[in-house]
Design a protein around this motif. Structure first.
Motif, PDB file in Angstrom:
ATOM      1  N   ALA A  57       5.064 -44.174  -8.256  1.00 21.46           N
ATOM      2  CA  ALA A  57       4.089 -43.705  -6.838  1.00 21.46           C
ATOM      3  C   ALA A  57       4.602 -42.552  -6.815  1.00 21.46           C
ATOM      4  O   ALA A  57       3.884 -41.409  -6.597  1.00 21.46           O
ATOM      5  N   LEU A  58       5.491 -41.693  -6.973  1.00 22.44           N
ATOM      6  CA  LEU A  58       5.564 -40.925  -5.973  1.00 22.44           C
ATOM      7  C   LEU A  58       5.421 -39.194  -7.133  1.00 22.44           C
ATOM      8  O   LEU A  58       4.786 -38.574  -7.244  1.00 22.44           O
ATOM      9  N   VAL A  59       5.892 -39.691  -8.501  1.00 18.27           N
ATOM     10  CA  VAL A  59       5.688 -39.580  -9.822  1.00 18.27           C
ATOM     11  C   VAL A  59       4.278 -38.834 -10.040  1.00 18.27           C
ATOM     12  O   VAL A  59       3.515 -38.240 -10.679  1.00 18.27           O
ATOM     13  N   GLU A  60       4.036 -40.113 -10.016  1.00 17.77           N
ATOM     14  CA  GLU A  60       2.350 -40.503 -10.108  1.00 17.77           C
ATOM     15  C   GLU A  60       1.314 -39.594  -9.255  1.00 17.77           C
ATOM     16  O   GLU A  60       0.167 -39.250  -9.528  1.00 17.77           O
ATOM     17  N   SER A  61       1.704 -38.925  -7.776  1.00 19.68           N
ATOM     18  CA  SER A  61       1.217 -38.857  -6.724  1.00 19.68           C
ATOM     19  C   SER A  61       0.383 -36.852  -7.151  1.00 19.68           C
ATOM     20  O   SER A  61       0.145 -36.597  -6.383  1.00 19.68           O
ATOM     21  N   GLY A  62       1.059 -36.730  -7.950  1.00 18.27           N
ATOM     22  CA  GLY A  62       1.906 -35.181  -7.900  1.00 18.27           C
ATOM     23  C   GLY A  62       2.071 -34.456  -6.729  1.00 18.27           C
ATOM     24  O   GLY A  62       1.893 -32.559  -6.705  1.00 18.27           O
ATOM     25  N   ALA A  63       3.081 -34.938  -5.840  1.00 17.63           N
ATOM     26  CA  ALA A  63       3.867 -34.570  -5.260  1.00 17.63           C
ATOM     27  C   ALA A  63       4.830 -33.579  -5.396  1.00 17.63           C
ATOM     28  O   ALA A  63       5.625 -32.811  -4.930  1.00 17.63           O
ATOM     29  N   ILE A  64       5.638 -33.933  -6.773  1.00 16.02           N
ATOM     30  CA  ILE A  64       6.961 -33.359  -7.195  1.00 16.02           C
ATOM     31  C   ILE A  64       6.484 -31.482  -7.548  1.00 16.02           C
ATOM     32  O   ILE A  64       7.250 -31.223  -7.184  1.00 16.02           O
ATOM     33  N   GLU A  65       5.157 -31.236  -8.123  1.00 13.21           N
ATOM     34  CA  GLU A  65       4.594 -30.125  -8.191  1.00 13.21           C
ATOM     35  C   GLU A  65       4.496 -29.373  -6.949  1.00 13.21           C
ATOM     36  O   GLU A  65       5.095 -28.294  -6.364  1.00 13.21           O
ATOM     37  N   ARG A  66       3.663 -30.231  -6.086  1.00  9.99           N
ATOM     38  CA  ARG A  66       2.827 -29.631  -4.977  1.00  9.99           C
ATOM     39  C   ARG A  66       4.226 -29.528  -4.233  1.00  9.99           C
ATOM     40  O   ARG A  66       4.478 -28.163  -3.218  1.00  9.99           O
ATOM     41  N   PHE A  67       5.336 -30.149  -3.697  1.00  8.27           N
ATOM     42  CA  PHE A  67       6.608 -29.739  -3.021  1.00  8.27           C
ATOM     43  C   PHE A  67       7.184 -28.773  -4.025  1.00  8.27           C
ATOM     44  O   PHE A  67       8.996 -28.641  -2.651  1.00  8.27           O
ATOM     45  N   GLY A  68       7.458 -29.000  -5.447  1.00 10.45           N
ATOM     46  CA  GLY A  68       8.899 -28.053  -5.636  1.00 10.45           C
ATOM     47  C   GLY A  68      10.138 -28.936  -5.645  1.00 10.45           C
ATOM     48  O   GLY A  68      11.101 -28.872  -5.688  1.00 10.45           O
ATOM     49  N   LEU A  69       9.525 -30.635  -5.634  1.00  6.83           N
ATOM     50  CA  LEU A  69      11.291 -31.489  -6.815  1.00  6.83           C
ATOM     51  C   LEU A  69      10.821 -31.501  -7.480  1.00  6.83           C
ATOM     52  O   LEU A  69      10.571 -30.764  -8.143  1.00  6.83           O
ATOM     53  N   GLY A  70      11.682 -32.105  -7.914  1.00  7.87           N
ATOM     54  CA  GLY A  70      13.227 -31.774  -9.032  1.00  7.87           C
ATOM     55  C   GLY A  70      13.806 -32.914  -9.617  1.00  7.87           C
ATOM     56  O   GLY A  70      13.300 -34.413  -9.007  1.00  7.87           O
ATOM     57  N   ASN A  71      14.260 -32.773 -10.151  1.00 10.08           N
ATOM     58  CA  ASN A  71      14.897 -34.326 -11.182  1.00 10.08           C
ATOM     59  C   ASN A  71      16.133 -35.045 -10.007  1.00 10.08           C
ATOM     60  O   ASN A  71      15.859 -35.987 -10.150  1.00 10.08           O
ATOM     61  N   GLU A  72      16.601 -33.972  -9.290  1.00 11.35           N
ATOM     62  CA  GLU A  72      17.881 -34.814  -8.476  1.00 11.35           C
ATOM     63  C   GLU A  72      16.885 -35.589  -7.038  1.00 11.35           C
ATOM     64  O   GLU A  72      17.374 -36.612  -6.177  1.00 11.35           O
ATOM     65  N   HIS A  73      15.836 -35.517  -7.232  1.00  7.44           N
ATOM     66  CA  HIS A  73      14.364 -35.843  -5.783  1.00  7.44           C
ATOM     67  C   HIS A  73      14.539 -37.053  -6.376  1.00  7.44           C
ATOM     68  O   HIS A  73      14.309 -38.010  -6.160  1.00  7.44           O
TER      69      HIS A  73
END
Lengths: 333, 333
Positions: A57-73
């Motif tokens: 759900a996190l990865v599909e939300s697009g939040a990874i790109e929006r908030f500059g999150l990475g593999n560690e998160h």
């Protein structure tokens, strides 16, 4: 009471001192059972073993790109971490990125797992905060999706909150059964843990391991999550932990996750298989040896690691070898 | 693999999440089995549950009188203590009384059980010593008997040392079988743990509970040990521990002792019975509920404690009640 054969024995000298019964399923994405032991249709509580599913759900939300999150998160969202400095600092930094803080976490607080971390806190006269909770990465992921979709963050752990509704929708897609119909118990960190037949939990893992039958959205998320788990194995657990060791040793081959009360799940992308294990007595020590045994049985465990992982030593206080854990001869020993 | 019925269930919400199989024996001093569940002739390792039996050698040696020892020392000899200040200080004082020090203890060192004790040590920049080992009282008792009989203290944990030979001779007298013929494994603290049929372990407990058939020497020691356990229940375990709670609540009625890997033993002098329990998966949490269940079944558990001890709550990190442990309906639930 649900039945399962003795999978793991614990010896001390010449005596089998204790033993552990369990059920295990090895399943294809279409639900075909490749191998199974014990009752695999019984419902179990996946506990933390389904965090990789919830991270979808996190990865599909697009939040990874929006908030500059990475593999560690992403790995932390899949993790039951030991509350070591890098885990805690990464969670705190993540919450800042999404405009939140530890006070938004509803997982509660417990002391870190590692003795050294407990002692370090005590020396500083400090106390563990919610970021130390082994589930703080998963909860940060939940909060992030609420922010991403403009939903209230308070109460994100409740069964009816949109965050939890999305998790059930994803589980439904991955396991092929209506997760809204599953019973549930409340997990240690406060969220619903869905009572899932073991075979369906294994099928969900298989769907993430070999996602070609899933929607592109799901397939891309599953692939990203598997990569993150292997890229950041330390974030999955911590120093000396089984999940960290295996996910580090088998990049691209296995992504595994433990859960409380003797649950273990695994994705095997090169084989296109999913694994789910439940030790019926809830013993984590046995679930680890059972997972190692299945990985060896399926041919993905490096030969140089078989002895250490299939026969972990039982030592006494002064470090003398006094026994071992091992797969039961009547199983795969 | 040894069989035993499901004795204890662990629930979470509507789901029985985990369960524990065990064997249990309730026996008279003459070996008559009053009640039993599962295989009670299988050999088990008593681990720390037989410390009261081992304490017989200390009391019978005359060292209690010679060195001015008291109930607190006898209870510590029977204890798996939490390494709290009073435990540690009493062990250190004891060793001084017999002209020895912590360096004579061969049990090794591990961190104290209580979180607060671990943190206290860290704040002082101190490290746990052998006195913190949960078995340090038992080992102090062993050393004391070696001093009393003028034997070398070094190597007192070895199978052939006179200290260990005396323990086997006493076990032989109490259980009615030749303990020198028992196989053994090495315990966490380095001493031999004798592989004992569960029924004989229960019989040894019964012999201490109702010692009229024993020699005067044995009978007086058993009576003294039972009194010491009830007089110093804190010394038996520590803050919040099950053994401390029960031995405090049932003076003269029950003297119980836990052991690693799901063992529990008990003396019931008012009923003239002995109890021995082995949870086959090694789960201490289940052995406690099983002991409470047997105490209730035998009519010695106060009504106002039944709920708390037979249905201990399962709480999540924030303290919410999410499930319970309980005796299985198919057993005594």
């Amino acid at each position: 009471m649900t039945a399962g054969p003795v999978l793991i024995e614990v010896t001390r000298g010449p005596v089998v001192e204790s033993w552990h019964q369990g059920s295990a399923a090895v399943v294809r994405p279409d639900g075909t059972v490749v191998a199974s032991w014990g009752d695999i249709e019984a419902e179990i509580l996946p506990r933390s073993a389904n965090k990789p599913i919830q991270a979808m759900a996190l990865v599909e939300s697009g939040a990874i790109e929006r908030f500059g999150l990475g593999n560690e998160h992403i790995a932390l969202a899949c993790a039951s971490h030991s509350g070591e400095p890098r885990h805690v600092e990464t969670v705190r930094g993540w919450l800042r990125k999404v405009g939140l803080s530890e006070s938004d976490l509803e997982c509660g607080t417990h002391p870190p797992r590692l003795q050294a971390s407990i002692e370090a806190l005590a020396r500083e006269g400090a106390h563990p905060t919610a970021a130390y909770n082994n589930c703080s990465g998963k909860h940060s992921g939940f909060l992030t999706t609420a922010v991403q979709y403009g939903e209230p963050t308070a109460g994100y752990i409740k069964y009816d909150h949109p965050v939890q509704q999305r998790l059930r929708a994803i589980m439904t897609d991955l396991c092929g059964a209506d997760a809204d119909a599953f019973r549930y118990g409340i997990d240690g960190c406060g969220i619903p843990s869905l009572a899932t037949p073991l075979s369906l939990l294994a099928r969900a893992m298989a769907s993430m391991a070999e996602p070609s039958q899933l929607s592109n959205r799901h397939a891309e998320a599953a692939t990203r999550i598997r990569a993150a788990i292997n890229a950041e194995p330390f974030m999955m657990a911590g120093t000396g932990r089984f999940c960290t060791r295996i996910n580090q040793a088998l990049p691209g081959v296995a992504q595994i996750k433990t859960g409380a009360e003797g649950v273990f799940c695994g994705m095997l992308p090169t084989l296109g298989l999913g694994i789910a294990i439940k030790m019926w007595d809830g013993a984590a020590r046995a679930a680890e040896v059972a997972m190692a045994t299945l990985l060896a049985h399926l041919g993905v465990l490096p030969a140089d690691q078989r002895d250490a992982l299939l026969h972990p030593p039982v030592k006494n206080v002064v470090g003398l070898l006094v026994g071992e854990m091992r797969p039961a001869k009547s199983w795969l020993g």
